[in-house]
Each structure stands twice: as C-alpha cells, then as structure tokens.
Design a protein around this motif. Structure first.
Motif, PDB file in Angstrom:
ATOM      1  N   LYS A 103       0.841  -1.188   0.000  1.00  0.00           N
ATOM      2  CA  LYS A 103       0.000   0.000   0.000  1.00  0.00           C
ATOM      3  C   LYS A 103       0.879   1.241   0.000  1.00  0.00           C
ATOM      4  CE  LYS A 103      -4.313  -1.589   0.450  1.00  0.00           C
ATOM      5  NZ  LYS A 103      -5.437  -1.215  -0.462  1.00  0.00           N
ATOM      6  N   ILE A 104       0.512   2.224  -0.827  1.00  0.00           N
ATOM      7  CA  ILE A 104       1.163   3.519  -0.800  1.00  0.00           C
ATOM      8  C   ILE A 104       0.313   4.469   0.023  1.00  0.00           C
ATOM      9  CG2 ILE A 104       0.059   4.183  -2.980  1.00  0.00           C
ATOM     10  CD1 ILE A 104       2.473   5.989  -3.531  1.00  0.00           C
ATOM     11  N   PHE A 105       0.934   5.334   0.788  1.00  0.00           N
ATOM     12  CA  PHE A 105       0.178   6.248   1.620  1.00  0.00           C
ATOM     13  C   PHE A 105      -0.653   7.200   0.765  1.00  0.00           C
ATOM     14  CE2 PHE A 105      -0.394  10.390   3.612  1.00  0.00           C
ATOM     15  CZ  PHE A 105      -1.058  10.012   4.778  1.00  0.00           C
ATOM     16  N   GLU A 106      -1.908   7.375   1.155  1.00  0.00           N
ATOM     17  CA  GLU A 106      -2.808   8.337   0.521  1.00  0.00           C
ATOM     18  C   GLU A 106      -3.476   9.153   1.615  1.00  0.00           C
ATOM     19  OE1 GLU A 106      -5.455   5.890  -1.660  1.00  0.00           O
ATOM     20  OE2 GLU A 106      -3.984   5.314  -3.188  1.00  0.00           O
ATOM     21  N   ASP A 107      -3.800  10.391   1.298  1.00  0.00           N
ATOM     22  CA  ASP A 107      -4.406  11.269   2.306  1.00  0.00           C
ATOM     23  C   ASP A 107      -5.689  10.687   2.880  1.00  0.00           C
ATOM     24  OD1 ASP A 107      -2.442  13.193   2.233  1.00  0.00           O
ATOM     25  OD2 ASP A 107      -3.381  14.319   0.617  1.00  0.00           O
ATOM     26  N   GLY A 108      -6.451   9.965   2.079  1.00  0.00           N
ATOM     27  CA  GLY A 108      -7.697   9.380   2.552  1.00  0.00           C
ATOM     28  C   GLY A 108      -7.506   8.389   3.675  1.00  0.00           C
ATOM     29  N   MET A 109      -6.300   7.836   3.769  1.00  0.00           N
ATOM     30  CA  MET A 109      -6.048   6.857   4.830  1.00  0.00           C
ATOM     31  C   MET A 109      -6.157   7.499   6.201  1.00  0.00           C
ATOM     32  SD  MET A 109      -2.800   4.696   3.350  1.00  0.00           S
ATOM     33  CE  MET A 109      -2.979   3.579   1.939  1.00  0.00           C
ATOM     34  N   LYS A 110      -5.847   8.784   6.313  1.00  0.00           N
ATOM     35  CA  LYS A 110      -5.911   9.466   7.603  1.00  0.00           C
ATOM     36  C   LYS A 110      -7.325   9.452   8.176  1.00  0.00           C
ATOM     37  CE  LYS A 110      -2.116  12.793   7.223  1.00  0.00           C
ATOM     38  NZ  LYS A 110      -1.772  14.233   7.209  1.00  0.00           N
ATOM     39  N   LYS A 111      -8.313   9.653   7.304  1.00  0.00           N
ATOM     40  CA  LYS A 111      -9.698   9.749   7.759  1.00  0.00           C
ATOM     41  C   LYS A 111     -10.191   8.431   8.333  1.00  0.00           C
ATOM     42  CE  LYS A 111     -10.702  13.235   4.211  1.00  0.00           C
ATOM     43  NZ  LYS A 111     -11.481  13.552   3.001  1.00  0.00           N
ATOM     44  N   ASP A 112      -9.810   7.332   7.672  1.00  0.00           N
ATOM     45  CA  ASP A 112     -10.309   6.028   8.093  1.00  0.00           C
ATOM     46  C   ASP A 112      -9.385   5.348   9.094  1.00  0.00           C
ATOM     47  OD1 ASP A 112     -12.370   6.398   6.289  1.00  0.00           O
ATOM     48  OD2 ASP A 112     -11.220   5.519   4.653  1.00  0.00           O
ATOM     49  N   PHE A 113      -8.238   5.956   9.337  1.00  0.00           N
ATOM     50  CA  PHE A 113      -7.232   5.292  10.138  1.00  0.00           C
ATOM     51  C   PHE A 113      -7.545   5.389  11.629  1.00  0.00           C
ATOM     52  CE2 PHE A 113      -3.031   5.556  12.338  1.00  0.00           C
ATOM     53  CZ  PHE A 113      -2.725   4.214  12.214  1.00  0.00           C
ATOM     54  N   THR A 114      -7.651   4.245  12.287  1.00  0.00           N
ATOM     55  CA  THR A 114      -7.808   4.202  13.732  1.00  0.00           C
ATOM     56  C   THR A 114      -6.654   3.376  14.288  1.00  0.00           C
ATOM     57  OG1 THR A 114      -9.216   2.238  13.535  1.00  0.00           O
ATOM     58  CG2 THR A 114     -10.313   4.369  13.670  1.00  0.00           C
ATOM     59  N   LYS A 115      -6.069   3.855  15.377  1.00  0.00           N
ATOM     60  CA  LYS A 115      -4.852   3.216  15.878  1.00  0.00           C
ATOM     61  C   LYS A 115      -5.159   1.926  16.631  1.00  0.00           C
ATOM     62  CE  LYS A 115      -1.011   6.351  16.209  1.00  0.00           C
ATOM     63  NZ  LYS A 115       0.007   6.922  17.096  1.00  0.00           N
ATOM     64  N   SER A 116      -5.633   0.937  15.908  1.00  0.00           N
ATOM     65  CA  SER A 116      -5.801  -0.383  16.500  1.00  0.00           C
ATOM     66  C   SER A 116      -4.535  -1.170  16.246  1.00  0.00           C
ATOM     67  CB  SER A 116      -7.014  -1.093  15.888  1.00  0.00           C
ATOM     68  OG  SER A 116      -7.152  -2.375  16.412  1.00  0.00           O
ATOM     69  N   TRP A 117      -3.469  -0.820  16.977  1.00  0.00           N
ATOM     70  CA  TRP A 117      -2.189  -1.443  16.713  1.00  0.00           C
ATOM     71  C   TRP A 117      -2.152  -2.915  17.136  1.00  0.00           C
ATOM     72  CZ3 TRP A 117       0.312   1.428  13.544  1.00  0.00           C
ATOM     73  CH2 TRP A 117       0.205   2.819  13.624  1.00  0.00           C
ATOM     74  N   LEU A 118      -3.242  -3.391  17.744  1.00  0.00           N
ATOM     75  CA  LEU A 118      -3.288  -4.813  18.127  1.00  0.00           C
ATOM     76  C   LEU A 118      -3.158  -5.728  16.922  1.00  0.00           C
ATOM     77  CD1 LEU A 118      -6.092  -4.782  20.825  1.00  0.00           C
ATOM     78  CD2 LEU A 118      -3.734  -5.525  21.153  1.00  0.00           C
TER      79      LEU A 118
END
Length: 355
Positions: free
Chosen positions: A336-351
């Motif tokens: 995956k390449i980073f895209e700005d849209g990823m910020k909106k859907d990104f939740t820090k479920s690092w589990l």
C-alpha cells in the motif's frame, strides 16, 4: 531452509508487545525509542527500566533521548575518544617530523649560502674554492638526503598507523550499525539514514520509505519456536536484499519489521520494487530439509510513502507506518502507498500487529 522444529507455544512475541506498549504510551515508533523499550522490557538493565518507568505515559522525545544517551552513548564515546587520542598522537608525531625536516632544510640552505660566499670570495684560489665547495656540498647533500629518506620512511609509518585507526573506526561503525541476526543495517543505522533524507530537499520527491512486516510472525514463533523464527528472519532479509538495487538502504528496524529507503525512483517504481520483493518471498520455500516440516508460505505486508509527501523524517515514518497498517488491515501480503484518505479512516488499532 533447514531450521529447528521444537514447538514453543508459550513464548511471547516480545517485539509485538514492545511495539504495542510504545504506541499505547504515545511514544513515536522510531528505532532509537524501540532500543530503549527493548532493553527495559528484557530487564538487562534494571536502572534503565526504573528511569524509563519514572517518565510515565507523557514522556517527551527529549527525555527519551537523554536516557538513550546516558545508557547507550558511553561505550561509543569511549571508542571514539580512544581513536581520537590515537589520531592526535600520530598527528603530533607527524608534525614533529615535519618540523625536523624544516630544520634540516634550513641548515642545508645555510650551508649552500656559506658555499656561495666562499666561491665568491676573492681571497681564495680557484682550486681552494672548488675543493671547499665540493666538500661542503657533498657533506650537506648527503646528510640532507639521508635525513630526508628517514623522514619519508617515518612519515609513511605514521600514515599507515593513522590509516589503521581509521579502519578500526570504520569497522566499529560497521559492527555498531549491523543487525547481528540478519547481517543488514540495524535500528541505529536506520535512524541515522532516515534523519538524513531531507538534507538534500531536491532529492525528496524521488525518495521513498518502505516499511515491511512479516505476516503472522507471532504464530510462527509460537508454533515452531524462536530458533526457527530467527532463521526465517535471516532468510527474509536475504530475499529483500536480493530483490532491490544495491544502492537501496535495507534495515531490520525491530522484531519482524524491516525498512527500505529507495532513492532516485518514482512512486510507481517503488511500488514495483515492493511487489517484486513481496512475490519473491511468497514463492521462497521455507522447509526443514531434514524433517520435511514446511514453515511456509512466508509473506510480507508493505507500506510506503514518498518523502515529497512529508515535511520531515518523523512524518515520513508515520505515513509509511499508516500505509503498512492499511496493508495489514486489508488482508496482508500486499503493498500500500500512503494516501491522504487513509488518515480519515485510520484508527490506531495497533493490536493487529500482535495477531
């Protein structure tokens, strides 16, 4: 691949626990922080563990760096200081040699002046002048040439000794910056290289940071044991190194995580490189040749961001990490390449890194 087969189902995935603890505490997931938490976790230095715990959950990067310098900077400083002392000593000796050579040349110049004075004198016969001049010049030239030859030899020796010190420093740096298990760069080397990306801003648009993570590595360790996991890590590093350009920087940044810094490539080319690495690993056999146990397939998830999409090394790392998370969350074994849209859907479920 010939690996051990003894199951160790109860051994925890230390790297995943450390990474999770760091992220839960809001500590930036950069290599020098991982080194601190790793040493604290394994308990090899109780004082370090206490000092780190005393910072609480609001530790600043400056506070973490201060502890890192306190516990990890001393050995490196001693090595560098020792090498510095050697170099200073050799340079001092070299300067003394050169001063002696200057004195010798000044004496030779003085003798030439005396010879000229005698030749110019009208009080001596021609035979006396020639005999005196030949004697003086022969002695002076012979002494100067002998001294010069000795000086050249001593200067050469000093140069060799300084070159040896340089080689010792280079070897120390190589060892200090190499991961002992995989024989590629370690977290310390990666941290230095990452910090230097923005030194030349003109190259940033064609520089990419790739973060890669072995899929389900905790399950591999739990099922087959850490000796097998270690051999898999070493093989993965070899596959990555073999499928990128020689000038690409490849490092193991912690546990089952790797990083690649690619310069002079567009985003499309970086993506193709990631896919080449991913496919090569997916098709690499991981089998114990003695017992026939198959540990594969072993796959990688990769995420990357181009340096032109970030303001500094910290943001570049964070965005590449988000892309890696999205690759994991989308099913693993993909790029995956980073895209700005990823910020909106990104939740820090690092589990997800623990599964």
């Amino acid at each position: 691949m010939n690996t051990a087969t003894t199951p160790k189902a109860q051994i925890p995935d230390i790297s995943a626990q450390i990474t999770y603890a760091m992220r839960s505490m809001g500590v930036a997931p950069i290599p020098r922080n991982y080194e601190l938490f790793y040493e604290a976790y394994i308990g090899s230095n109780p004082t370090l563990t206490r000092d780190l715990a005393a910072l609480g959950s609001k530790a600043t990067q400056d506070e973490l760096d201060e502890i890192g310098q306190q516990y990890f900077g001393n050995h490196q400083n001693r090595v560098v200081e020792s090498a510095h002392s050697k170099i200073v000593s050799e340079l001092d000796g070299l300067l003394r040699l050169l001063k002696q050579e200057q004195t010798s040349l000044e004496s030779y110049n003085k003798l030439l002046g005396e010879t000229y004075t005698r030749i110019s004198s009208k009080n001596n016969t021609s035979a006396d002048i020639l005999r005196s001049a030949i004697t003086l010049l022969s002695e002076a030239t012979g002494d100067t040439m002998a001294h010069g030859s000795q000086t050249v030899e001593q200067v050469s020796q000093k140069s060799q000794e300084m070159d040896q010190v340089r080689k010792e420093l280079d070897e120390y740096k190589r060892i200090a910056n190499t991961d002992s298990l995989t024989r590629i760069a370690n977290r310390r080397a990666f941290d230095e290289r990452l910090a230097s990306i923005y030194n030349a801003t003109s190259s940033a648009p064609l520089t990419g940071l790739v973060l890669a993570d072995i899929d389900n590595f905790k399950k591999i360790n739990d099922t087959y044991g850490h000796p097998v996991g270690d051999k898999i890590l070493a093989t993965v590093a070899t596959v990555i190194r073999a499928n990128v350009r020689k000038d690409c920087f490849v490092a193991r940044t912690g546990g089952e995580e790797f990083a690649i810094i690619v310069e002079g490539h567009s985003a499309e080319e970086v993506n193709l490189m990631c896919e080449r690495v991913r496919t090569a690993l997916e098709t690499t056999p991981f089998k114990n040749s003695r017992t026939g146990v198959n540990y594969g397939p072993i796959t990688l998830s990769l995420g990357f961001c181009m340096a032109g999409e970030a303001e500094d090394p910290g943001e570049l790392y964070a965005k590449s990490d988000i892309a890696l998370y999205c690759a994991k969350n989308a099913g693993r074994n993909r790029t995956k390449i980073f895209e700005d849209g990823m910020k909106k859907d990104f939740t820090k479920s690092w589990l997800i890194y623990k599964r």
